[in-house]
Each structure stands twice: as structure tokens, then as C-alpha cells.
Scaffold this motif. Sequence first.
Motif, PDB file in Angstrom:
ATOM      1  N   ALA A   1     -66.696  16.889  53.268  1.00 28.19           N
ATOM      2  CA  ALA A   1     -67.298  16.036  54.289  1.00 28.19           C
ATOM      3  C   ALA A   1     -66.550  16.155  55.610  1.00 28.19           C
ATOM      4  O   ALA A   1     -67.160  16.175  56.687  1.00 28.19           O
ATOM      5  N   ALA A   2     -65.231  16.247  55.547  1.00 29.31           N
ATOM      6  CA  ALA A   2     -64.432  16.382  56.771  1.00 29.31           C
ATOM      7  C   ALA A   2     -64.723  17.706  57.478  1.00 29.31           C
ATOM      8  O   ALA A   2     -64.889  17.752  58.696  1.00 29.31           O
ATOM      9  N   VAL A   3     -64.777  18.788  56.707  1.00 32.52           N
ATOM     10  CA  VAL A   3     -65.050  20.107  57.298  1.00 32.52           C
ATOM     11  C   VAL A   3     -66.468  20.157  57.846  1.00 32.52           C
ATOM     12  O   VAL A   3     -66.721  20.726  58.918  1.00 32.52           O
ATOM     13  N   ALA A   4     -67.430  19.565  57.132  1.00 31.61           N
ATOM     14  CA  ALA A   4     -68.819  19.529  57.614  1.00 31.61           C
ATOM     15  C   ALA A   4     -68.923  18.747  58.917  1.00 31.61           C
ATOM     16  O   ALA A   4     -69.703  19.111  59.806  1.00 31.61           O
ATOM     17  N   THR A   5     -68.140  17.683  59.034  1.00 32.82           N
ATOM     18  CA  THR A   5     -68.114  16.925  60.291  1.00 32.82           C
ATOM     19  C   THR A   5     -67.637  17.801  61.435  1.00 32.82           C
ATOM     20  O   THR A   5     -68.162  17.742  62.556  1.00 32.82           O
ATOM     21  N   GLY A   6     -66.633  18.620  61.166  1.00 31.36           N
ATOM     22  CA  GLY A   6     -66.180  19.564  62.180  1.00 31.36           C
ATOM     23  C   GLY A   6     -67.280  20.517  62.601  1.00 31.36           C
ATOM     24  O   GLY A   6     -67.442  20.818  63.799  1.00 31.36           O
ATOM     25  N   ALA A   7     -68.067  21.002  61.640  1.00 31.44           N
ATOM     26  CA  ALA A   7     -69.168  21.911  61.973  1.00 31.44           C
ATOM     27  C   ALA A   7     -70.202  21.226  62.855  1.00 31.44           C
ATOM     28  O   ALA A   7     -70.729  21.827  63.807  1.00 31.44           O
ATOM     29  N   VAL A   8     -70.498  19.957  62.576  1.00 30.64           N
ATOM     30  CA  VAL A   8     -71.459  19.211  63.399  1.00 30.64           C
ATOM     31  C   VAL A   8     -70.930  19.045  64.816  1.00 30.64           C
ATOM     32  O   VAL A   8     -71.671  19.194  65.805  1.00 30.64           O
ATOM     33  N   ILE A   9     -69.662  18.756  64.956  1.00 32.31           N
ATOM     34  CA  ILE A   9     -69.065  18.608  66.287  1.00 32.31           C
ATOM     35  C   ILE A   9     -69.141  19.923  67.060  1.00 32.31           C
ATOM     36  O   ILE A   9     -69.503  19.955  68.240  1.00 32.31           O
ATOM     37  N   GLY A  10     -68.823  21.027  66.399  1.00 32.76           N
ATOM     38  CA  GLY A  10     -68.910  22.325  67.060  1.00 32.76           C
ATOM     39  C   GLY A  10     -70.325  22.659  67.477  1.00 32.76           C
ATOM     40  O   GLY A  10     -70.555  23.224  68.555  1.00 32.76           O
ATOM     41  N   LEU A  11     -71.292  22.315  66.629  1.00 29.60           N
ATOM     42  CA  LEU A  11     -72.693  22.567  66.960  1.00 29.60           C
ATOM     43  C   LEU A  11     -73.123  21.732  68.162  1.00 29.60           C
ATOM     44  O   LEU A  11     -73.901  22.207  69.019  1.00 29.60           O
ATOM     45  N   LEU A  12     -72.620  20.511  68.267  1.00 28.13           N
ATOM     46  CA  LEU A  12     -72.934  19.669  69.423  1.00 28.13           C
ATOM     47  C   LEU A  12     -72.394  20.286  70.707  1.00 28.13           C
ATOM     48  O   LEU A  12     -73.092  20.338  71.726  1.00 28.13           O
ATOM     49  N   TYR A  13     -71.154  20.782  70.670  1.00 29.22           N
ATOM     50  CA  TYR A  13     -70.599  21.447  71.848  1.00 29.22           C
ATOM     51  C   TYR A  13     -71.436  22.663  72.240  1.00 29.22           C
ATOM     52  O   TYR A  13     -71.672  22.919  73.421  1.00 29.22           O
ATOM     53  N   ALA A  14     -71.886  23.403  71.232  1.00 27.22           N
ATOM     54  CA  ALA A  14     -72.689  24.595  71.504  1.00 27.22           C
ATOM     55  C   ALA A  14     -74.003  24.232  72.181  1.00 27.22           C
ATOM     56  O   ALA A  14     -74.444  24.921  73.117  1.00 27.22           O
ATOM     57  N   GLN A  15     -74.620  23.148  71.738  1.00 31.81           N
ATOM     58  CA  GLN A  15     -75.877  22.721  72.358  1.00 31.81           C
ATOM     59  C   GLN A  15     -75.662  22.274  73.798  1.00 31.81           C
ATOM     60  O   GLN A  15     -76.465  22.574  74.678  1.00 31.81           O
ATOM     61  N   LEU A  16     -74.593  21.556  74.040  1.00 41.08           N
ATOM     62  CA  LEU A  16     -74.290  21.116  75.407  1.00 41.08           C
ATOM     63  C   LEU A  16     -74.039  22.321  76.314  1.00 41.08           C
ATOM     64  O   LEU A  16     -74.426  22.322  77.487  1.00 41.08           O
ATOM     65  N   PHE A  17     -73.421  23.346  75.761  1.00 45.36           N
ATOM     66  CA  PHE A  17     -73.124  24.543  76.556  1.00 45.36           C
ATOM     67  C   PHE A  17     -74.368  25.404  76.765  1.00 45.36           C
ATOM     68  O   PHE A  17     -74.661  25.835  77.888  1.00 45.36           O
ATOM     69  N   ASN A  18     -75.112  25.653  75.692  1.00 49.27           N
ATOM     70  CA  ASN A  18     -76.252  26.569  75.767  1.00 49.27           C
ATOM     71  C   ASN A  18     -77.474  25.956  76.464  1.00 49.27           C
ATOM     72  O   ASN A  18     -78.139  26.622  77.258  1.00 49.27           O
TER      73      ASN A  18
END
Length: 419
Positions: free
Chosen positions: A131-148
Motif C-alpha cells: 500500500a505504501a509503494v502504491a501510494t508512491g506510484a499514485v503521487i508520481g502519476l499525479l506529478y506526471a499529469q501536472l507536468f504533461n
Amino acid sequence: MTSANTPPAAAAPLLDRSDERYQVETGVAGAIRTFIDQVRSGDLGSLPVIVGLAIIWTIFQSINPIFLSSTNLINMLFDASTIGVISLGIVCILMVGEIDLSVGSVSGFASAIVGVLWVNQGWPVGLAIAAAVATGAVIGLLYAQLFNRFGMPSFVSTLAGLLAILGAQLYILGSTGSINLPYGSPLVDLGQSLFMPAWLAYSLVALAGLVMFVSGKRTSDRRRAAGLSGESMGHLLFRTLTPTVVLEVIALYFYQDRGIPWLFGIFISLVVGLNYLLTRTQWGRMIHAVGGNREAARRAGINVRAVYSSAFVLCAVLAAFGGVLASARLASASQQAGTGDVNLNAIAAAVIGGTSLFGGRGSAYSALLGIIVIQSISSGLTLLDLSSSLRYMITGAVLAVAVIVDSLARQSRVSHGRA
């Protein structure tokens, strides 16, 4: 004039192997000449880091003979592993010319998630880690959306994430502010007291040397089959046998004491895995291409947005996993986890190790070399009982020198046509 019956190969050889461009340097002398040519052209590789590390070790060992003892070096391996995993993620994001300032907060938040779910909620430890690692993936995906999608600079989005995620960490930990992880549990044992068997460590080093040799031999054979120059057997043996022998001696030295921690073994496994992805896969080639020239990569048909997304997600996932390992090392999840110098050390390790701030150049081994430099400075100053303020100043100076060397090497590569 050639006769009509003259075989084409006899009439005009396709490749003049007397031309110096196709000569293969042989043996140790050839390896040294090749290395000198690379340095002159600005392709410094890991040379500045190794030289710097040798200077740091020489100074601290001359002041305190305990510094290079096997006991102290083993403690350094434990401490380097957690920040090193986070620094691997920084390597990924720097390779595409971006930055993530929130890796410390993501690691602290991940450790808090593990503590809350495992200790307070009674989840199985494996599920809490997932769950902790999956949360990290969600955070990274959010940054990617803000950037792209919105063109938000990564500096701004991850700085906002640093603050928001730190707030979330404080919120879920509640008024107690700290959760102790169970001593004697496999996770805490991993972070504090588990070591590889000696035979396994020696075997893995030998296997790594064998893989290097076989890979180099296959590459050389393919080049010769294509009519190109190939690496000589003497050069190949020197290039693979030397580091293998050195690493075996180092492993033998560690096993005079407790040995090599499993925690460090996990870090090394991630380094090797990421190095394979960056150097042997299509994804790795796209990472280099986007970091080197985004527009040229787009015109070549590369899905630039997907590459950026993968870099952001991988960076956050590694930060979260590093936070889990840090909680295992400290046997707790607290409000202080991920704060302090975690961001500084993770980013500095990648840059000091040789990853370019300009994008397009770097390797997974940058994180390994860089974090060893930083932990060497920290350990040396601790043994001398000196203020942590000196550690910040020295680390900052080393970071500044690393960036200057990177800039000068980049200018040299441009002047030699190798940028």
C-alpha cells in the motif's frame, strides 16, 4: 583496371583494417590509452567520484584508523542503503532533465503508512508495504499529469507536493507523532541485523564478473561479424577480471566482521536492475533521448509524455520503498522521517555520482557512488565527534564541485563533437 572475372572482395576490400580508425587497442596498454582519450574528450565517467572518494578515505583514515575498519564500513552500508534507494529515483528524473523535491516527504509518508496499517490497523506487513509503494506510484502519476497536461514545472509541482505530503504524514500519525515497529519482526531484522551468507556474497561477485565477460564477448563477436572492430581478449579480461578481484577482496574484508547486510544487497539489486533498464532496453534509450533533446525525441516518434510519466512514477515509487526501508532501519515511523537532510542527500548523491543536471547522461551506479561519498563524509565526521554543520558545508562543497566538473565536461564534449 580490374578484370570482369575478378572477385569483388579481391577488387576492393570493404574495410581497410590498417586504418587507425579500425585498430583495436589490446591489453592493459590499450585500455589505458582508450581511457585517456575518453577523459580528454570530456567523457569522465566515474573518475571524479573515485578520485574524490580516495581523497576522503585517505584523509579520514589518516586522522582516525577506525574509519576503514570493517565494522565502521558495515555500518556505512546500512546507512547508505535507504537514502541510496531514494537517490535511484532521483537518477531517473534527472535523466529526463526534471527534478523531484518531494522524495523526502514521500519516503516519510510511506513509512507512516506502513506504521499505521501494520501496527495500528493490524494489516499483514507485506500488504502494508504494498500500500505504501502504491501510494508512491499514485503521487508520481499525479506529478506526471501536472507536468504533461498543464505544463507545471516539476520544481513547482514537487515543491507543493513536499508541503502537502508532509502535512498528510503528520495527519495520519496523529497526536502521538511516532509508531514503534515490532522488534524481532522480519522487517526490523532486515534493517538492523540480517546479513548475507559469505558463500552467497562471493558467488554473486563471481557471477557478476562472469556476466560482464560473457556480455563483452558477445558484443565483440557481433561487431566482428558485422565487419567492425572488436574488443581484444586481453582488453576484455582486464576490464572484467580487475573489478571482480577487487570486489572479492572487499567482500572478504567485510566477512572478517559481520559481513554484507541484506539491506545493502537489496539496494545493489535495484542498482543492477535499473542499470539494465537504462542501458539494455528500449525504455532506457528513450529516457536518454528525451533527456538529451526532447524535441528531437518527439520528432523521432517517441511518446515523450509516456517517458516523463514513467520517470515521475518510478522516482516516487523508489522514494516510497526507500521510506519503508528507512522505517525498518530505525524500527519506527515518526514525524521526523523523511525530513532533515533526506532530500539533500538523495539529490546530492545522484549529482555527485555523475548524473547530469542537464539531462540525458547518468547511470544507476551514480546513486551508489554518490551515496558512498556522502556517507563517508558523515561517518568520518561522526568518528571525529565534529558538528553536523561541517557535514552540511562539506557536502555542499562537494556537490558544487561535482556540478562544476559536469559543466566543464559537457563543454569539452561539445568541443570534441561528443555531446
